[in-house]
Design a protein around this motif. Structure first.
Motif, PDB file in Angstrom:
ATOM      1  N   ASN A 126      -1.180  -6.275   4.919  1.00 44.07           N
ATOM      2  CA  ASN A 126      -1.312  -5.747   3.442  1.00 44.07           C
ATOM      3  C   ASN A 126      -2.904  -5.805   3.460  1.00 44.07           C
ATOM      4  O   ASN A 126      -3.316  -6.300   2.305  1.00 44.07           O
ATOM      5  N   PHE A 183       0.960  -1.270  -0.144  1.00 50.71           N
ATOM      6  CA  PHE A 183      -0.037  -0.014   0.124  1.00 50.71           C
ATOM      7  C   PHE A 183       0.790   1.339   0.100  1.00 50.71           C
ATOM      8  O   PHE A 183       0.572   2.252  -0.458  1.00 50.71           O
ATOM      9  N   HIS A 224      -1.036  -2.350   7.456  1.00 55.49           N
ATOM     10  CA  HIS A 224       0.434  -2.546   6.718  1.00 55.49           C
ATOM     11  C   HIS A 224       0.898  -3.674   6.975  1.00 55.49           C
ATOM     12  O   HIS A 224       1.548  -4.599   6.201  1.00 55.49           O
ATOM     13  N   GLY A 257      -1.421   4.657   2.067  1.00 54.61           N
ATOM     14  CA  GLY A 257      -1.681   3.878   3.129  1.00 54.61           C
ATOM     15  C   GLY A 257      -1.555   4.643   4.293  1.00 54.61           C
ATOM     16  O   GLY A 257      -1.758   4.155   5.536  1.00 54.61           O
ATOM     17  N   ALA A 304      -6.200   0.848   6.733  1.00 60.48           N
ATOM     18  CA  ALA A 304      -5.164  -0.079   6.184  1.00 60.48           C
ATOM     19  C   ALA A 304      -4.315  -0.771   7.114  1.00 60.48           C
ATOM     20  O   ALA A 304      -3.824  -0.009   8.058  1.00 60.48           O
ATOM     21  N   LEU A 360      -6.813  -4.137   3.496  1.00 60.01           N
ATOM     22  CA  LEU A 360      -7.480  -2.849   3.461  1.00 60.01           C
ATOM     23  C   LEU A 360      -8.830  -3.107   4.083  1.00 60.01           C
ATOM     24  O   LEU A 360      -9.472  -4.198   4.126  1.00 60.01           O
ATOM     25  N   LYS A 404      -6.723  -0.856  -6.725  1.00 58.64           N
ATOM     26  CA  LYS A 404      -5.464  -0.135  -6.758  1.00 58.64           C
ATOM     27  C   LYS A 404      -5.641   0.788  -7.954  1.00 58.64           C
ATOM     28  O   LYS A 404      -5.942   0.375  -9.039  1.00 58.64           O
ATOM     29  N   MET A 456      -5.201   3.368  -3.020  1.00 57.78           N
ATOM     30  CA  MET A 456      -6.313   2.230  -2.924  1.00 57.78           C
ATOM     31  C   MET A 456      -7.722   2.960  -2.755  1.00 57.78           C
ATOM     32  O   MET A 456      -7.725   4.058  -2.170  1.00 57.78           O
TER      33      MET A 456
END
Length: 121
Positions: free
Chosen positions: A77, A29, A74, A54, A72, A79, A98, A34
């Motif tokens: 990964n 991200f 991280h 992100g 998000a 969302l 994306k 996104m």
């Protein structure tokens, strides 16, 4: 290979809450933007929210502002879209995507398969 897999959709009563997820692989991200985009039955695509790299403050459409929260994780990964105070008008297939520019669908390069959210009593 880039993959986006949504989950968490379902049937919820008006006024209820639901959280949908999007598991991403093949990219991170932190290097892209996104979006969540939805499509109601018989209608076109409607942008819902976006998050740049992100870490920015998410952007929201007027129709969901104050009710939906995009975030998000991280580490995984993944969302998320937390949806509160749901209305029948929120019934749609929700896609994560994306993109390089959330305002232009031509900039969307990968889409998930979508998850159905139905708001009904």
């Amino acid at each position: 290979e880039v993959q986006l897999v949504e989950s968490g959709g379902g049937l919820v009563q008006p006024g209820g809450s639901l959280r949908v997820s999007c598991a991403a692989s093949g990219f991170t991200f932190s290097r892209t933007a996104m979006s969540w985009v939805r499509q109601a039955p018989g209608k076109g695509l409607e942008w819902v929210s976006a998050l740049y790299r992100g870490i920015s403050t998410p952007y929201y459409s007027d129709s969901v502002k104050g009710r939906f929260t995009m975030s998000a994780d991280h580490a995984t990964n993944t969302l998320y879209l937390q949806m509160n105070s749901l209305k029948s008008d929120d019934t749609a297939v929700y896609f994560c995507a994306k993109t390089w520019d959330y305002t232009d669908y031509r900039a969307y390069d990968y889409w998930g398969q979508g998850t159905q959210v139905t708001v009904s009593s």
